[in-house]
Design an enzyme around this catalytic site. Structure first.
Site, PDB file in Angstrom:
ATOM      1  N   SER A 106     -34.091 -14.173  86.449  1.00 42.20           N
ATOM      2  CA  SER A 106     -33.841 -13.822  85.447  1.00 42.20           C
ATOM      3  C   SER A 106     -33.346 -14.883  83.820  1.00 42.20           C
ATOM      4  O   SER A 106     -33.520 -13.546  83.524  1.00 42.20           O
ATOM      5  CB  SER A 106     -32.175 -13.067  85.872  1.00 42.20           C
ATOM      6  OG  SER A 106     -31.578 -12.468  86.727  1.00 42.20           O
TER       7      SER A 106
ATOM      8  N   LYS B  53     -35.745 -11.956  82.167  1.00 38.42           N
ATOM      9  CA  LYS B  53     -35.396 -11.488  80.864  1.00 38.42           C
ATOM     10  C   LYS B  53     -34.911 -11.632  79.468  1.00 38.42           C
ATOM     11  O   LYS B  53     -35.316 -11.045  78.695  1.00 38.42           O
ATOM     12  CB  LYS B  53     -33.823 -11.239  81.492  1.00 38.42           C
ATOM     13  CG  LYS B  53     -33.523 -10.213  82.318  1.00 38.42           C
ATOM     14  CD  LYS B  53     -32.181  -9.781  82.927  1.00 38.42           C
ATOM     15  CE  LYS B  53     -31.987  -9.304  83.878  1.00 38.42           C
ATOM     16  NZ  LYS B  53     -31.461  -9.926  85.424  1.00 38.42           N
TER      17      LYS B  53
ATOM     18  N   SER C 257     -27.276  -9.851  82.695  1.00 38.24           N
ATOM     19  CA  SER C 257     -28.031 -10.002  83.580  1.00 38.24           C
ATOM     20  C   SER C 257     -28.475  -8.709  84.007  1.00 38.24           C
ATOM     21  O   SER C 257     -28.465  -9.154  85.828  1.00 38.24           O
ATOM     22  CB  SER C 257     -28.590 -11.747  84.577  1.00 38.24           C
ATOM     23  OG  SER C 257     -29.842 -11.674  84.419  1.00 38.24           O
TER      24      SER C 257
END
Length: 426
Positions: A56, A59, A116
């Site tokens: 993640s 992101k 997230s």
């Protein structure tokens, strides 16, 4: 019977081999890096260029693209984005968005930086590029432009994909780029919780509350990556960017990150502030860009001074005590204080426009001490953080420079006095 037993044994062996391979492939490779955000000095590095799964941390790049779209007017914070069937079907972590409903851009930003949310990542990707795969290609292209040469994106969320790889060094560059390119949006990474449809979601980044000075930026985890973290911490005017890949658990990763940051700040302190950091000579492949004040005032740039305090540019890391750092040189160093070749530096940015905007804002905040100053944007090439543009105001006398920094610092600007010798002008 014997034949059946043999087949069963073979099958069991195949399963065991497959399990071994799966376990091996899921073992994350450790990597870490700690960098002085202003100078680019590497304070710690282990496997910094090893390609790993970012999970993640992806992101951060997704949000970078959102911020870019906001700045260019392609999106607005209140704009509603529609949820597709594909987005709704993403696995956790997610908000649980339903097909056909909408979410605002600002809600999406908060969902990505705290929860997230994978479903939100797809919503954003489809809004900006039509398809997530297309968005990933655009992400990769932009990453290359930022100097992230060992990073490839295949999706917007960081969910498992063998082709999705990055490095600790590239993630440090990305973190710096977010701060310098979009300072007005960086504060979203310091969000500890947000509420959506009556449900409160808390940030996975526990350092925001547990480690003093932490103001961002993102965690990441998939089985193949281990527990990843990019952190940014500012203490006493010094900012560190640190990256960890491959933690065994979130708690052990956080403890390790704290140790790395503690060592980094200790190392900076041991170096002292006796000298103002030297401004590297100009890049022979790109000339110095001097801009007269009259010309600079015509440029259509945003004024950071007019922004709310939380939206102002993140203070670039300067020597402790900033203006006082020049005093620490002591009387043994002779400086021609009566010459007008003193300089004040008001930031270092990854984009020319941001550096120019910072200088313009400084001129408007401190017009009297900066009277007669010239804007000069100096390009430097940092091995760890890529290309940076130093925002400077030149042609000052010592008294002007010191008064200018005092005025700017009191207005919550970053400023450091650069003496003639430090510029290599003599």
């Amino acid at each position: 019977m014997i034949r059946k037993l043999s087949l069963a044994a073979i099958a069991l062996s195949a399963v065991a081999i497959l399990a071994t391979l799966t376990t091996h492939s899921a073992q994350a490779r450790y990597a870490s890096m700690v960098v002085d955000a202003e100078t680019g000095q590497v304070l710690h590095s282990v496997n910094a260029d090893t390609r790993n799964y970012p999970a993640s941390l992806t992101k951060i790049m997704t949000l970078y693209m959102v911020f870019d779209a906001l700045e260019k007017g392609k999106l607005t914070l209140k704009q509603k984005l529609k949820v597709s069937k594909r987005a709704s079907g993403m696995p956790p972590s997610k908000l649980g968005l339903k097909v056909g409903e909408t979410i605002t851009v600002e809600e999406a930003i908060r969902a990505l930086s705290t929860k997230s949310a994978n479903d939100v990542a797809v919503v954003v990707a489809e809004a900006l590029a039509g398809k997530e795969t297309t968005f990933a290609q655009v992400m990769t292209k932009r990453a290359r432009a930022l100097g992230m040469n060992r990073t490839t994106f295949r999706n917007a969320s960081g969910l498992p994909n063998r082709g999705q790889k990055s490095t600790a060094r590239d993630m440090a560059r990305l973190a710096k780029a977010v701060m310098t390119d979009f300072p007005q949006y960086y504060h979203y990474f310091s969000t500890t919780k947000f509420t959506y449809k009556g449900r409160t979601h808390r940030s996975h980044n526990k350092l925001l509350k547990s480690y003093k000075g932490t103001d961002g930026i993102k965690t990441g985890y998939i089985r193949a990556s281990g527990f990843n973290l990019v952190a940014s911490v500012e203490r006493r005017g010094r900012r560190l960017i640190a990256v960890v890949f491959g933690g065994k658990t979130s708690k052990s990763r956080d403890r390790h990150m704290v140790k790395l940051l503690d060592r980094g700040f200790k190392k900076l302190a041991s170096q002292g502030v006796r000298k103002i950091p030297q401004v590297p000579g100009r890049n022979p492949f790109r000339p110095l860009v001097p801009l007269q004040i009259a010309e600079a005032e015509k440029a259509p740039v945003e004024t950071a001074a007019a922004q709310p305090a939380r939206n102002r540019a993140i203070k670039p890391v300067m020597p402790s005590s900033q203006v006082a750092a020049a005093d620490a040189l002591g009387s043994s160093v002779e400086v021609e204080s009566l010459t007008n070749d003193w300089t004040v530096q008001v930031g270092a940015f990854s984009r020319f426009r941001a550096a120019h905007s910072s200088a313009q804002s400084a001129l408007k905040v401190a017009p009297t001490p900066l009277q007669g100053a010239k804007v000069a944007i100096r390009r430097i090439d940092s091995v760890s953080l890529g290309t940076l543009y130093r925002s400077q105001l030149t042609g000052l006398y010592e008294k002007q420079a010191r008064e200018a920094c005092e005025t700017l610092i009191s207005a919550d600007f970053s400023c450091v006095v650069v003496q003639p010798e430090a510029q290599g002008s003599r």
